[in-house]
Write a protein that holds these residues in place. Structure first.
Motif, PDB file in Angstrom:
ATOM      1  N   ARG A   1       0.835  -1.196   0.000  1.00 41.69           N
ATOM      2  CA  ARG A   1       0.000   0.000   0.000  1.00 41.69           C
ATOM      3  C   ARG A   1       0.874   1.251   0.000  1.00 41.69           C
ATOM      4  NH1 ARG A   1      -2.967  -3.221  -1.178  1.00 41.69           N
ATOM      5  NH2 ARG A   1      -5.051  -3.776  -0.390  1.00 41.69           N
ATOM      6  N   CYS A   2       0.385   2.280  -0.720  1.00 44.51           N
ATOM      7  CA  CYS A   2       1.063   3.576  -0.733  1.00 44.51           C
ATOM      8  C   CYS A   2       0.619   4.365   0.503  1.00 44.51           C
ATOM      9  CB  CYS A   2       0.726   4.328  -2.010  1.00 44.51           C
ATOM     10  SG  CYS A   2       1.333   6.036  -2.048  1.00 44.51           S
ATOM     11  N   ALA A   3       1.568   4.877   1.267  1.00 49.76           N
ATOM     12  CA  ALA A   3       1.228   5.593   2.497  1.00 49.76           C
ATOM     13  C   ALA A   3       0.520   6.906   2.221  1.00 49.76           C
ATOM     14  CB  ALA A   3       2.501   5.841   3.310  1.00 49.76           C
ATOM     15  N   THR A   4       0.737   7.517   1.051  1.00 54.60           N
ATOM     16  CA  THR A   4       0.151   8.829   0.756  1.00 54.60           C
ATOM     17  C   THR A   4      -1.337   8.741   0.480  1.00 54.60           C
ATOM     18  OG1 THR A   4       2.265   9.555  -0.171  1.00 54.60           O
ATOM     19  CG2 THR A   4       0.306  10.857  -0.728  1.00 54.60           C
ATOM     20  N   CYS A   5      -1.727   7.835  -0.410  1.00 56.00           N
ATOM     21  CA  CYS A   5      -3.138   7.763  -0.828  1.00 56.00           C
ATOM     22  C   CYS A   5      -3.836   6.480  -0.404  1.00 56.00           C
ATOM     23  CB  CYS A   5      -3.245   7.919  -2.345  1.00 56.00           C
ATOM     24  SG  CYS A   5      -2.457   6.579  -3.274  1.00 56.00           S
TER      25      CYS A   5
ATOM     26  N   SER B   1      -0.295   2.578  -7.580  1.00 54.82           N
ATOM     27  CA  SER B   1      -1.134   2.378  -8.763  1.00 54.82           C
ATOM     28  C   SER B   1      -1.758   3.674  -9.270  1.00 54.82           C
ATOM     29  CB  SER B   1      -2.247   1.371  -8.455  1.00 54.82           C
ATOM     30  OG  SER B   1      -3.045   1.827  -7.367  1.00 54.82           O
ATOM     31  N   ARG B   2      -1.745   4.744  -8.453  1.00 57.58           N
ATOM     32  CA  ARG B   2      -2.314   6.031  -8.874  1.00 57.58           C
ATOM     33  C   ARG B   2      -1.223   7.017  -9.310  1.00 57.58           C
ATOM     34  NH1 ARG B   2      -6.261   8.095  -4.307  1.00 57.58           N
ATOM     35  NH2 ARG B   2      -6.298   9.873  -5.735  1.00 57.58           N
TER      36      ARG B   2
ATOM     37  N   ALA C   1      -4.584  11.505  -9.564  1.00 56.42           N
ATOM     38  CA  ALA C   1      -3.241  10.999  -9.344  1.00 56.42           C
ATOM     39  C   ALA C   1      -2.814  11.205  -7.896  1.00 56.42           C
ATOM     40  CB  ALA C   1      -2.261  11.694 -10.286  1.00 56.42           C
ATOM     41  N   CYS C   2      -1.966  10.298  -7.411  1.00 61.56           N
ATOM     42  CA  CYS C   2      -1.434  10.411  -6.053  1.00 61.56           C
ATOM     43  C   CYS C   2      -0.459  11.594  -5.988  1.00 61.56           C
ATOM     44  CB  CYS C   2      -0.738   9.110  -5.666  1.00 61.56           C
ATOM     45  SG  CYS C   2       0.013   9.140  -4.031  1.00 61.56           S
ATOM     46  N   PRO C   3      -0.574  12.472  -4.996  1.00 64.50           N
ATOM     47  CA  PRO C   3       0.319  13.644  -4.938  1.00 64.50           C
ATOM     48  C   PRO C   3       1.767  13.297  -4.604  1.00 64.50           C
ATOM     49  CG  PRO C   3      -1.065  13.528  -2.995  1.00 64.50           C
ATOM     50  CD  PRO C   3      -1.589  12.480  -3.937  1.00 64.50           C
ATOM     51  N   SER C   4       1.966  12.152  -3.946  1.00 62.60           N
ATOM     52  CA  SER C   4       3.339  11.762  -3.588  1.00 62.60           C
ATOM     53  C   SER C   4       3.455  10.242  -3.666  1.00 62.60           C
ATOM     54  CB  SER C   4       3.683  12.261  -2.179  1.00 62.60           C
ATOM     55  OG  SER C   4       5.023  11.952  -1.857  1.00 62.60           O
TER      56      SER C   4
ATOM     57  N   ALA D   1       1.560 -14.046   8.761  1.00 61.25           N
ATOM     58  CA  ALA D   1       1.711 -13.023   9.808  1.00 61.25           C
ATOM     59  C   ALA D   1       1.514 -11.605   9.323  1.00 61.25           C
ATOM     60  CB  ALA D   1       3.109 -13.151  10.443  1.00 61.25           C
ATOM     61  N   ILE D   2       1.595 -11.360   8.009  1.00 59.88           N
ATOM     62  CA  ILE D   2       1.532  -9.992   7.501  1.00 59.88           C
ATOM     63  C   ILE D   2       0.274  -9.804   6.656  1.00 59.88           C
ATOM     64  CG2 ILE D   2       2.621  -8.320   5.958  1.00 59.88           C
ATOM     65  CD1 ILE D   2       5.316  -9.377   6.791  1.00 59.88           C
ATOM     66  N   ASP D   3      -0.495  -8.767   6.988  1.00 54.37           N
ATOM     67  CA  ASP D   3      -1.674  -8.423   6.191  1.00 54.37           C
ATOM     68  C   ASP D   3      -1.336  -7.369   5.140  1.00 54.37           C
ATOM     69  OD1 ASP D   3      -3.351 -10.202   7.411  1.00 54.37           O
ATOM     70  OD2 ASP D   3      -4.117  -8.772   8.880  1.00 54.37           O
ATOM     71  N   THR D   4      -0.698  -6.283   5.529  1.00 56.70           N
ATOM     72  CA  THR D   4      -0.341  -5.230   4.576  1.00 56.70           C
ATOM     73  C   THR D   4       1.027  -4.655   4.911  1.00 56.70           C
ATOM     74  OG1 THR D   4      -1.459  -3.525   5.886  1.00 56.70           O
ATOM     75  CG2 THR D   4      -2.734  -4.539   4.113  1.00 56.70           C
ATOM     76  N   VAL D   5       1.671  -4.135   3.858  1.00 57.12           N
ATOM     77  CA  VAL D   5       2.961  -3.444   4.002  1.00 57.12           C
ATOM     78  C   VAL D   5       2.784  -2.061   3.393  1.00 57.12           C
ATOM     79  CG1 VAL D   5       5.404  -3.442   3.396  1.00 57.12           C
ATOM     80  CG2 VAL D   5       4.233  -5.615   3.860  1.00 57.12           C
ATOM     81  N   THR D   6       2.882  -1.020   4.187  1.00 60.06           N
ATOM     82  CA  THR D   6       2.662   0.353   3.737  1.00 60.06           C
ATOM     83  C   THR D   6       4.009   1.064   3.604  1.00 60.06           C
ATOM     84  OG1 THR D   6       0.539   0.382   4.897  1.00 60.06           O
ATOM     85  CG2 THR D   6       1.440   2.502   4.201  1.00 60.06           C
ATOM     86  N   VAL D   7       4.194   1.709   2.438  1.00 53.98           N
ATOM     87  CA  VAL D   7       5.489   2.323   2.130  1.00 53.98           C
ATOM     88  C   VAL D   7       5.294   3.807   1.840  1.00 53.98           C
ATOM     89  CG1 VAL D   7       7.522   2.231   0.618  1.00 53.98           C
ATOM     90  CG2 VAL D   7       6.261   0.137   1.147  1.00 53.98           C
ATOM     91  N   THR D   8       6.178   4.630   2.392  1.00 58.48           N
ATOM     92  CA  THR D   8       6.180   6.062   2.093  1.00 58.48           C
ATOM     93  C   THR D   8       7.156   6.353   0.956  1.00 58.48           C
ATOM     94  OG1 THR D   8       7.915   6.513   3.702  1.00 58.48           O
ATOM     95  CG2 THR D   8       5.635   6.635   4.479  1.00 58.48           C
ATOM     96  N   ARG D   9       7.015   7.529   0.385  1.00 57.46           N
ATOM     97  CA  ARG D   9       7.895   7.909  -0.715  1.00 57.46           C
ATOM     98  C   ARG D   9       9.307   8.200  -0.180  1.00 57.46           C
ATOM     99  NH1 ARG D   9       6.521  12.543  -5.261  1.00 57.46           N
ATOM    100  NH2 ARG D   9       8.321  12.131  -6.624  1.00 57.46           N
TER     101      ARG D   9
END
Length: 521
Positions: free
Chosen positions: A308-312, A326-327, A334-337, A478-486
């Motif tokens: 998952r993208c942390a921004t959007c 994906s955005r 569009a995703c701003p970051s 053990a892991i459901d989602t991994v969220t990453v920042t720019r």
């Protein structure tokens, strides 16, 4: 003068009722012969019995009692009211009401006794008729006869009033160019809802195929729900214990507290199976989640579908060597970051975090319970699904018992519904007992899941030795989602602790503890 005209919506067999138009003609003729002109015509097309609201009758009575109009004409006493003397006493000697058929006048002293007597006769007739109708309908229901219009997907035999699936051609499906039957639609509704398709998604699918409801309109979510909760599709006779104020249908219970079949024995195998109907209802009500366990799907990369993208908050998709929001792109949506990270770097960080987290978990860590549940689901999928169904059934059974308690506390089971109170209480409690016993039995048979290799620090080694599908399944334990920042800038070295947060798994029937287990840097 005013005219009060009434005709019941339902004209019983053998009863000749003068039409409203014919009543009006006679009323106007009487007014002309007696030197009156008609000021207003009050028309009713409803019953005059019991608690039926009659706003036009009330307005007509107010007008004549208040002196707004000198007289009120009614075709006959039974058209005026079926409540007996209590309806006519207030007008005797106070307001002029003409009962044409009986040739009675409320202002004529000689007619008082006759008006009261005829009014009581009309009330007695209605009481007797109502009793006969109730008795006849009760007998027919106990015989399993459907007394009203058959629900969508079913038809009633005109002789026996038993229901059978409607297999007549129904609609040309736009996408496949073929005809379907109403019963096919019903079976699809139960099957797809039980498999986790939402009611709104199913509506879009039906409408896109050109299918319509029994009334010819577009499908809506409430129409899907009405089908799912209706016991008639399992072959049970139903009724509404709350009358017009409650549209929900429940199984009809005879005097012995037993359910009654509305289909014959040879038709019963064609109806919706009880286990399929129960599962569809649990899914629809949210008491059962279809699949929280990782399964062997089309995705083969370890983190595809979990990024998952942390921004959007949008999914990150794998393109070439990197996962990208994906955005990402141009346009207002569009995703701003947008975040981007190489597959190699994020997988290495996620696997190390996954292995370290499992090795550091203590015996009371909810993560270990979730991992054990999911590992057993991978090794024993059939037994795990049975346990999930049993837990969902227990949750639904408790919800049904809670609803009974709420209804009982609000005096729902009063009047004609009083006889259903004990049978409904016994049925709700029996369902809870059965569900508890089944769950205890299944849990005892399933045994325990051995995840020793994961908690003793061998997780990362096992992951590298596995094939791509098993790698994805192991991560999903053990892991459901991994969220990453720019990244802070181009060419910066990947820093997982600063850029990544992981949502860890929680037990299927426990709320996640956001402070301790949901997120880890």
């Amino acid at each position: 003068m005013d005219l009060l005209l009434r005709k019941s919506k339902i004209v019983r067999e053998g009863e000749r009722a003068l039409s409203i138009r014919a009543q009006e003609d006679r009323g106007r003729a009487w007014a002309g012969e007696n030197g009156y002109c008609v000021r207003k015509v009050w028309r009713e097309n409803l019953s005059a019995w019991s608690d039926v609201q009659r706003p036009r009758y009330d307005a007509a009575m107010a007008a004549v009692l208040d002196g707004e109009v000198p007289a009120l004409w009614v075709y006959a006493l039974d058209r005026f009211s079926r409540k007996g003397a209590e309806a006519v006493v207030p007008i005797l000697g106070k307001a002029r009401v003409i009962f044409d058929y009986e040739r009675l006048d409320s202002m004529d002293e000689r007619d008082r006794r006759w008006i009261i007597d005829r009014a009581e006769n009309a009330r007695e007739y209605s009481t007797r008729l109502s009793y006969n109708v109730r008795s006849t309908k009760a007998k027919q229901r106990n015989e399993g006869k459907w007394l009203s219009k058959a629900p969508f997907g079913l038809v009633a035999d005109p002789q026996t009033r038993k229901l059978i699936p409607d297999t007549t051609p129904y609609m040309c499906v736009v996408a496949e160019r073929r005809e379907v039957t109403p019963w096919e639609i019903i079976r699809r509704v139960f099957k797809e809802i039980s498999e986790g398709v939402s009611s709104r998604a199913l509506c879009r699918k039906f409408n896109g195929e050109g299918l319509r409801t029994g009334t010819g309109v577009l499908w809506r979510a409430d129409a899907i729900r009405a089908i799912i909760v209706h016991p008639v599709y399992e072959g049970w006779l139903t009724h509404s214990p709350g009358g017009k104020n409650q549209k929900a249908r429940v199984p009809y219970l005879n005097e012995r507290g037993e359910r009654v079949r509305v289909v014959t024995a040879d038709v019963l195998p064609q109806m919706i199976p009880a286990d399929l109907a129960a599962r569809a209802r649990r899914v629809l009500s949210g008491n059962q989640t279809i699949s929280l366990i990782p399964g062997k799907g089309r995705a083969t990369h370890a983190l595809t579908g979990r990024m998952r993208c942390a921004t959007c908050g949008s999914a990150m998709i794998l393109g070439g060597p990197s996962y990208t929001c994906s955005r990402r792109g141009d346009g207002p949506a569009a995703c701003p970051s947008p975040a981007t990270v190489t597959r190699k770097a994020i997988e290495q960080y996620a696997v190390q975090s996954w292995s370290t987290r499992l090795h550091a978990a203590d015996d009371h860590d909810p993560l270990l319970i979730a991992v054990a549940e999911r590992w057993q689901a991978l090794k024993r999928p059939k037994e795990t699904q049975e346990i999930q169904d049993a837990r969902a059934e227990l949750k639904a059974a408790n919800a049904q018992l809670d609803k009974f308690m709420t209804d009982d506390a609000t005096d729902f089971y009063t009047g004609r519904s009083a006889r259903f109170r004990i049978p409904h209480k016994v049925a709700a409690e029996a369902r809870v007992d059965t569900a508890e016993a089944r769950l205890t039995e299944l849990v005892g048979e399933s045994g325990s899941a051995d995840i020793t290799f994961l908690i003793e620090g061998q997780g990362e080694e096992a992951w590298h030795a596995a094939d791509p599908v098993m790698k994805r399944d192991l991560i999903g334990l053990a892991i459901d989602t991994v969220t990453v920042t720019r990244a802070p800038g181009k060419g910066c070295r990947f820093n997982g602790d600063a850029r990544v947060s992981i949502t860890w798994a929680t037990p299927e029937n426990a709320e996640p503890d956001s402070d301790d287990y949901d997120r880890a840097a």
